[in-house]
Design a protein around this motif. Structure first.
Motif, PDB file in Angstrom:
ATOM      1  N   ASN B  37       0.849  -1.176   0.000  1.00 46.57           N
ATOM      2  CA  ASN B  37       0.000   0.000   0.000  1.00 46.57           C
ATOM      3  C   ASN B  37       0.886   1.227   0.000  1.00 46.57           C
ATOM      4  O   ASN B  37       1.842   1.313   0.757  1.00 46.57           O
ATOM      5  CB  ASN B  37      -0.870   0.026   1.255  1.00 46.57           C
ATOM      6  CG  ASN B  37      -1.902  -1.075   1.212  1.00 46.57           C
ATOM      7  OD1 ASN B  37      -2.734  -1.109   0.324  1.00 46.57           O
ATOM      8  ND2 ASN B  37      -1.813  -1.996   2.146  1.00 46.57           N
ATOM      9  N   GLY B  38       0.572   2.173  -0.872  1.00 44.44           N
ATOM     10  CA  GLY B  38       1.356   3.394  -0.912  1.00 44.44           C
ATOM     11  C   GLY B  38       2.601   3.301  -1.753  1.00 44.44           C
ATOM     12  O   GLY B  38       3.408   4.220  -1.792  1.00 44.44           O
ATOM     13  N   ARG B 213       8.170   2.021  -3.400  1.00 41.03           N
ATOM     14  CA  ARG B 213       8.413   3.464  -3.272  1.00 41.03           C
ATOM     15  C   ARG B 213       8.439   4.178  -4.619  1.00 41.03           C
ATOM     16  O   ARG B 213       9.352   4.959  -4.910  1.00 41.03           O
ATOM     17  CB  ARG B 213       9.711   3.723  -2.531  1.00 41.03           C
ATOM     18  CG  ARG B 213       9.575   3.290  -1.087  1.00 41.03           C
ATOM     19  CD  ARG B 213      10.691   3.788  -0.248  1.00 41.03           C
ATOM     20  NE  ARG B 213      10.598   3.176   1.072  1.00 41.03           N
ATOM     21  CZ  ARG B 213      11.569   3.158   1.937  1.00 41.03           C
ATOM     22  NH1 ARG B 213      12.722   3.743   1.648  1.00 41.03           N
ATOM     23  NH2 ARG B 213      11.414   2.605   3.105  1.00 41.03           N
ATOM     24  N   THR B 390       8.203   8.253  14.113  1.00 42.89           N
ATOM     25  CA  THR B 390       7.652   9.593  13.962  1.00 42.89           C
ATOM     26  C   THR B 390       8.780  10.596  14.091  1.00 42.89           C
ATOM     27  O   THR B 390       9.782  10.338  14.754  1.00 42.89           O
ATOM     28  CB  THR B 390       6.553   9.869  15.012  1.00 42.89           C
ATOM     29  OG1 THR B 390       6.141  11.228  14.892  1.00 42.89           O
ATOM     30  CG2 THR B 390       7.032   9.622  16.427  1.00 42.89           C
ATOM     31  N   SER B 399       0.586  12.881  10.382  1.00 43.46           N
ATOM     32  CA  SER B 399       1.774  12.858   9.536  1.00 43.46           C
ATOM     33  C   SER B 399       2.410  11.467   9.467  1.00 43.46           C
ATOM     34  O   SER B 399       3.365  11.259   8.740  1.00 43.46           O
ATOM     35  CB  SER B 399       2.802  13.868  10.077  1.00 43.46           C
ATOM     36  OG  SER B 399       3.262  13.465  11.346  1.00 43.46           O
ATOM     37  N   SER B 401       2.723   7.252   8.814  1.00 42.62           N
ATOM     38  CA  SER B 401       2.257   6.270   7.829  1.00 42.62           C
ATOM     39  C   SER B 401       1.193   5.388   8.474  1.00 42.62           C
ATOM     40  O   SER B 401       1.040   5.362   9.689  1.00 42.62           O
ATOM     41  CB  SER B 401       3.418   5.410   7.368  1.00 42.62           C
ATOM     42  OG  SER B 401       3.780   4.516   8.409  1.00 42.62           O
ATOM     43  N   GLY B 402       0.461   4.672   7.628  1.00 44.48           N
ATOM     44  CA  GLY B 402      -0.612   3.816   8.133  1.00 44.48           C
ATOM     45  C   GLY B 402      -0.142   2.848   9.203  1.00 44.48           C
ATOM     46  O   GLY B 402      -0.779   2.683  10.237  1.00 44.48           O
ATOM     47  N   ASN B 404       2.414   3.059  11.201  1.00 43.51           N
ATOM     48  CA  ASN B 404       2.789   3.714  12.464  1.00 43.51           C
ATOM     49  C   ASN B 404       1.582   4.260  13.202  1.00 43.51           C
ATOM     50  O   ASN B 404       1.540   4.266  14.427  1.00 43.51           O
ATOM     51  CB  ASN B 404       3.816   4.802  12.198  1.00 43.51           C
ATOM     52  CG  ASN B 404       5.186   4.206  11.939  1.00 43.51           C
ATOM     53  OD1 ASN B 404       5.720   3.504  12.789  1.00 43.51           O
ATOM     54  ND2 ASN B 404       5.720   4.426  10.755  1.00 43.51           N
ATOM     55  N   LYS B 405       0.577   4.699  12.455  1.00 45.82           N
ATOM     56  CA  LYS B 405      -0.669   5.103  13.117  1.00 45.82           C
ATOM     57  C   LYS B 405      -1.254   3.921  13.873  1.00 45.82           C
ATOM     58  O   LYS B 405      -1.698   4.046  15.010  1.00 45.82           O
ATOM     59  CB  LYS B 405      -1.686   5.570  12.081  1.00 45.82           C
ATOM     60  CG  LYS B 405      -1.441   6.966  11.560  1.00 45.82           C
ATOM     61  CD  LYS B 405      -2.490   7.309  10.526  1.00 45.82           C
ATOM     62  CE  LYS B 405      -2.173   8.640   9.874  1.00 45.82           C
ATOM     63  NZ  LYS B 405      -2.918   8.874   8.649  1.00 45.82           N
ATOM     64  N   ASP B 431       1.936  -1.569   6.085  1.00 42.09           N
ATOM     65  CA  ASP B 431       3.025  -2.175   5.325  1.00 42.09           C
ATOM     66  C   ASP B 431       3.451  -3.503   5.943  1.00 42.09           C
ATOM     67  O   ASP B 431       3.219  -3.758   7.125  1.00 42.09           O
ATOM     68  CB  ASP B 431       4.202  -1.215   5.247  1.00 42.09           C
ATOM     69  CG  ASP B 431       4.659  -0.795   6.621  1.00 42.09           C
ATOM     70  OD1 ASP B 431       5.696  -1.272   7.077  1.00 42.09           O
ATOM     71  OD2 ASP B 431       3.934   0.006   7.274  1.00 42.09           O
ATOM     72  N   SER B 434       5.362  -3.584   9.287  1.00 38.95           N
ATOM     73  CA  SER B 434       4.566  -3.304  10.480  1.00 38.95           C
ATOM     74  C   SER B 434       3.616  -4.446  10.801  1.00 38.95           C
ATOM     75  O   SER B 434       3.333  -4.719  11.967  1.00 38.95           O
ATOM     76  CB  SER B 434       3.752  -2.015  10.296  1.00 38.95           C
ATOM     77  OG  SER B 434       4.611  -0.932  10.067  1.00 38.95           O
TER      78      SER B 434
END
Lengths: 426, 500
Positions: B37-38, B213, B390, B399, B401-402, B404-405, B431, B434
């Motif tokens: 994703n991303g 990326r 972060t 701010s 990424s998914g 880390n949120k 990702d 994670s």
């Protein structure tokens, strides 16, 4: 690790979805009972109520109808209640409700009138003819709202569009001493407000509700300023428009009751019939309408099949301005005969209510506008006759009805899904 | 048709979503675009479809250079796209949706008969069954997707882009879609298939192009192993399985009996659920999205706005009728499926989000005043422990990424002493790196003795974590099975088919 501990249900629990009784029907039944109790109980016995069914100009005139007030109040209320009960059964069988709700509406009003007019005379034809006239600006305004909102732009500025339309019509008709030229100029007044709405809402993504309110204030300020500086000091040149006279359509206008109501009106009313029919057909049966509705529901989807979302919206907002401006002409060249400060007096907001009450459909909005016009006219007629209830309460009817509508009493009220959301490409 | 991309770069400001991407799809070939994703897959395809304009680079269709100012141009050139979020108008019929944008008319009016017969022609030619007069909002997602494919084929698309087409499908519907793709290929349609699911990519593609990326990092054949593909996708070695010791379930902690729920309009949403989760056990709730899983999580946490009957007992205490606050304080942790909306306050800082559940309690505040030194210290500890990447603890959580949120949400929820953890779609849009971490933490919670309920529409995740699996279908639990159950069997259950 255990396996299959809870037993799998053999089959899904069967669910019979009995259509729930619509809240509307419950309310109608409640109102029907209320009518029998209140109108029946409070109408004084021994008094008569007279319904006149003619204006006296028709070829075929019906005689007046004189009824004992108390009995007719009870009988009419009972018929209204039967209509509501009929709606209940229709809802159970998932059949259309409107024949029953129409019966309810007519007889509830007759029951109410028997009570309110007891001992007096009321002219039903005159009442309905006046209602239609009061509904005209509401209908034009509502059509403007539908054109904009179906494409996904909220139009709170209907009030301002009506006002600038009324102003333009008055000025141009006065200067040229030609009501038809005034009628042609009125849409340009609405277009001006529509253009501002389109540019700021679609191009600059300004919050559409705030924008609409601001545009209304602008319209009031602008027309009041010009009125004070230009129109008021020179009434003769600037503010004495000729007005349209009613045109009786041969044969049709001679039909008892509906003839004088529908077919002995001025040209603006006939234009209204045409516009409502055209918008209704165009919205649901043409390519243009399909695209407009697509843009109002799911603009991304429309974009991916090559429809230019913001162009469609822009065009519709301008069209809406034209239609509402045309409706504004009614105030000056078809009704009062002169422009007055803030003369639209909130009609644009009631038109907005008609859009919602009519569920964003031209025919629905037409019905809602007629209903609001009726409430308005009944109020003024009753205040002349003298009624048991303060006529100001009748003035609240449109707003109360809209509140009930929005609260879900008339069923699912669903705005176009993208209404009010600017379309930005990512 | 042949599609060729030459050195496509797409920048948003300074950020390059696609950088120097070159790619060729030959006639009748299925090329899979694999990436996290991303990674820039969807951006690239939106460029090809004319929704976005490339910053630089060229698009060639059948060796002719094309410039698309909008999707209309791309469609004219023969490119069709099925978007991840369907581009259908829900209150329109199938025929209306298919005709939109190239309407048939008879005089001034729409010619719906022509539209219907067009839908029938394509649906027969490609064996895509659908009723042209059905309202799209009434159709299951699998059929809606068919409508999307018909939409593209009606416009004579020779190149079909499918953006994450399997995300909303049951395993059976996915197999069906793969079959449709093979049929299309046999008839000469070229397909670009975007996915992050390794299994499907291997099953469907002739060739796999991996994007990371915003850059093409390599090509692979479908015979490459999963860990090779995953390695290319992430850029390092990843473990695709979760190491977990055998479960050692203790006493029941969460007991649900005769639980039913109806929405505000009285429609049944949950039907007579009975299950329990023991201490030290992970119960996975599988099912196609929209079968009541979301509502089950809301009911368990007291958030559901509708009528709930039955009982939910946690540690001997009845939870129904309690407020979410009381339920959380009672020892339940909740990771909501939509972390942006329900799990975090986007404009708040990472620190504030980490103490969102406890800021009003000592030691984080006293006398109604927040004690920022204590809060900051606690946040720093959690950021360290959960490896939240972060810029600063004081940076807005939006701010991040998914992945880390999601770590912030999990860190907050796990910072209380949990008896029960309810995690809904715990790794959606996260990702691969994670995912590994989050799965480890969930297993650690189990080992600590919590009862864990995982709701996921990703079957891989259900298999990786669960000790037992409950399958939901139309609001009911249609079966509870062990993790050794085959995918086929699971797929049948998810489609509502039981053996007995």
């Amino acid at each position: 690790m255990s396996v299959a501990e809870a037993p799998a249900p053999e089959a899904l629990p069967e669910v019979h979805i009995v259509p729930p009784t619509p809240r509307l029907v419950k309310v109608l039944i409640g109102l029907g009972i209320f009518a029998i109790l209140v109108f029946g109980f409070f109408t004084p016995a021994g008094k008569d109520v007279t319904f006149q069914l003619t204006l006296g100009e028709e070829a075929l005139a019906l005689p007046d109808l004189t009824l004992p007030a108390k009995i007719s109040a009870i009988v009419f209320s009972v018929i209204a209640l039967l209509g509501a009960v009929g709606a209940l059964f229709a809802a159970r069988k998932e059949r259309p409700l409107w024949p029953y709700t129409t019966v309810f509406g007519i007889f509830f009003v007759l029951g109410f009138l028997s009570w309110a007019v007891a001992g007096n005379t009321i002219n039903l034809v005159g009442l309905l003819q006046g209602s239609l006239l009061l509904a005209v600006p509401l209908v034009f305004g509502a059509m403007s709202g539908i054109l904009c909102e179906r494409a996904g732009v909220i139009n709170i500025a209907i009030e301002g569009q009506l006002l600038t339309g009324a102003f333009m019509a008055a000025v141009v008709a006065s200067l040229t001493q030609n009501a038809y030229l005034g009628l042609l100029a009125a849409p340009l007044g609405g277009l001006f407000i529509g253009l501002l709405l389109a540019v700021f809402a679609i191009k600059y993504w300004v919050d559409q509700v705030i924008l609409g309110v601001v545009l209304n204030v602008l319209a009031v300020g602008l027309t009041s300023f010009l009125y004070g500086r230009l129109l008021a000091p020179n009434q003769e040149t600037w503010n004495s428009p000729p007005t349209f006279s009613p045109i009786a359509i041969p044969v049709l206008s001679d039909i008892p009751i509906i003839g004088p109501i529908l077919f002995n009106q001025n040209i603006v009313v006939y234009l209204m019939y045409v516009i409502v029919i055209i918008i209704n057909i165009a919205l649901f049966r043409t390519k243009w309408g399909l695209r407009v509705r697509a843009v109002g529901e799911h603009p991304q989807a429309a974009d991916t099949v090559g429809i230019k979302v913001n162009s469609v919206r822009f065009r519709n907002v301008l069209l809406g301005g034209l239609v509402a401006g045309l409706g504004g002409a009614f105030f000056t060249v078809a009704s009062v005969g002169a422009f007055g400060k803030e003369m639209t007096a909130g009609k644009g907001f009631i038109a907005l209510a008609a859009v919602i009450f009519g569920r964003w459909k031209p025919m629905g909005a037409l019905a809602a506008a007629l209903f609001f016009g009726f409430a308005d006219n009944l109020q003024s007629v009753l205040s002349i006759i003298g009624t048991p209830i303060p006529s100001e309460f009748m003035l609240m009817t449109p707003y109360l009805a809209t509140l009930l509508a929005v609260a879900g009493l008339v069923g699912k009220v669903r705005a176009p899904a993208a209404d009010g959301i600017p379309y930005k490409k990512s | 048709m042949k599609l060729e991309l030459r050195n496509i770069t797409k920048k948003f400001g300074d950020f390059a979503a696609n950088e120097d991407i070159s790619l060729t799809v030959n006639p009748g070939e299925i090329v899979a675009l694999l990436g996290e994703n991303g990674a820039g897959k969807s951006t690239l395809m939106n460029v090809v479809y004319g929704l976005l304009q490339p910053t630089s680079g060229e698009i060639l269709v059948n060796d002719v250079r094309e410039e698309f100012s909008g999707p209309g141009d791309a469609m004219t050139a023969g490119i069709g796209m099925v978007h991840q979020h369907f581009m259908l108008i829900p209150p329109f019929t199938v025929a209306e949706n298919v005709m939109l944008g190239h309407e048939h008319t008879k005089g001034a009016f729409l010619d719906l008969d022509a539209a219907r017969s067009e839908v029938r022609r394509v649906s027969e030619a490609y064996n895509l069954q659908v009723d042209p007069d059905a309202l799209v909002e009434d159709l299951p997602v699998g059929v809606q997707q068919r409508v999307e494919i018909i939409k593209a084929l009606v416009r004579d698309a020779g190149i079909l882009i499918l953006d994450e087409p399997t995300a909303v499908l049951t395993p059976q519907e996915t197999d069906e879609l793969l079959g449709i793709m093979r049929d299309l290929k046999a008839k000469g349609t070229s397909i670009v298939f975007i996915s992050h699911k390794l299994r499907e990519v291997q099953a469907a593609a002739d060739r796999i192009v991996v994007i990371r990326r915003g850059r093409v990092v390599g090509e692979a054949s479908p015979s490459a192993t999963k860990s090779e593909l995953a390695g290319m996708m992430v850029g390092r070695e990843v473990s695709l399985t979760v190491d977990k010791p055998p479960a050692n379930p203790g006493a029941p902690v969460l007991q649900v009996a005769n639980l039913s729920a109806a929405d505000l309009e009285g429609r049944p949403i949950l039907r007579d659920l009975n299950f329990e989760v023991r201490a030290g056990e992970i119960l996975g709730v599988a099912g196609v999205q929209g079968n009541g899983q979301t509502e089950l999580a809301e009911v368990l946490t007291g958030l559901y706005e509708g009528e709930v009957t039955g009982s939910i007992v946690m540690d001997g205490q009845e939870l129904t009728g309690r407020t979410p606050r009381q339920i959380l304080d009672g020892g339940l942790g909740y990771v909501p499926e939509d972390r942006e909306h329900d799990g975090l306050i986007s404009s708040f800082t990472v620190t504030e989000n980490l103490v969102l559940d406890q800021f009003a309690n000592p030691p984080y505040s006293s006398g109604g005043v927040l004690k920022s030194s204590v809060i900051d210290k606690r946040a720093d500890e959690l950021i360290e422990e959960f490896d939240v990447r972060t810029q600063a603890a004081a940076a807005p959580v939006s701010s991040l990424s998914g992945g880390n949120k999601q770590k912030v949400v999990m860190a907050r929820e796990m910072s209380r002493e949990l008896r029960v953890l309810v995690a809904s779609q715990p790794t959606r849009g996260v990702d691969v790196g994670s995912i590994e971490f989050l799965h480890k933490r969930i297993v650690a919670e189990r080992e600590r003795g919590a009862a864990v309920l995982i709701i996921s529409s990703e079957l891989d995740e259900i298999y990786a974590l669960s000790d037992r699996i409950a399958v939901m279908y139309r609001g009911a639990i249609i079966g509870v099975v062990g993790p050794e159950t085959s995918r086929d069997e699971m797929g049948l259950l998810m489609a509502g088919v039981t053996n007995d």
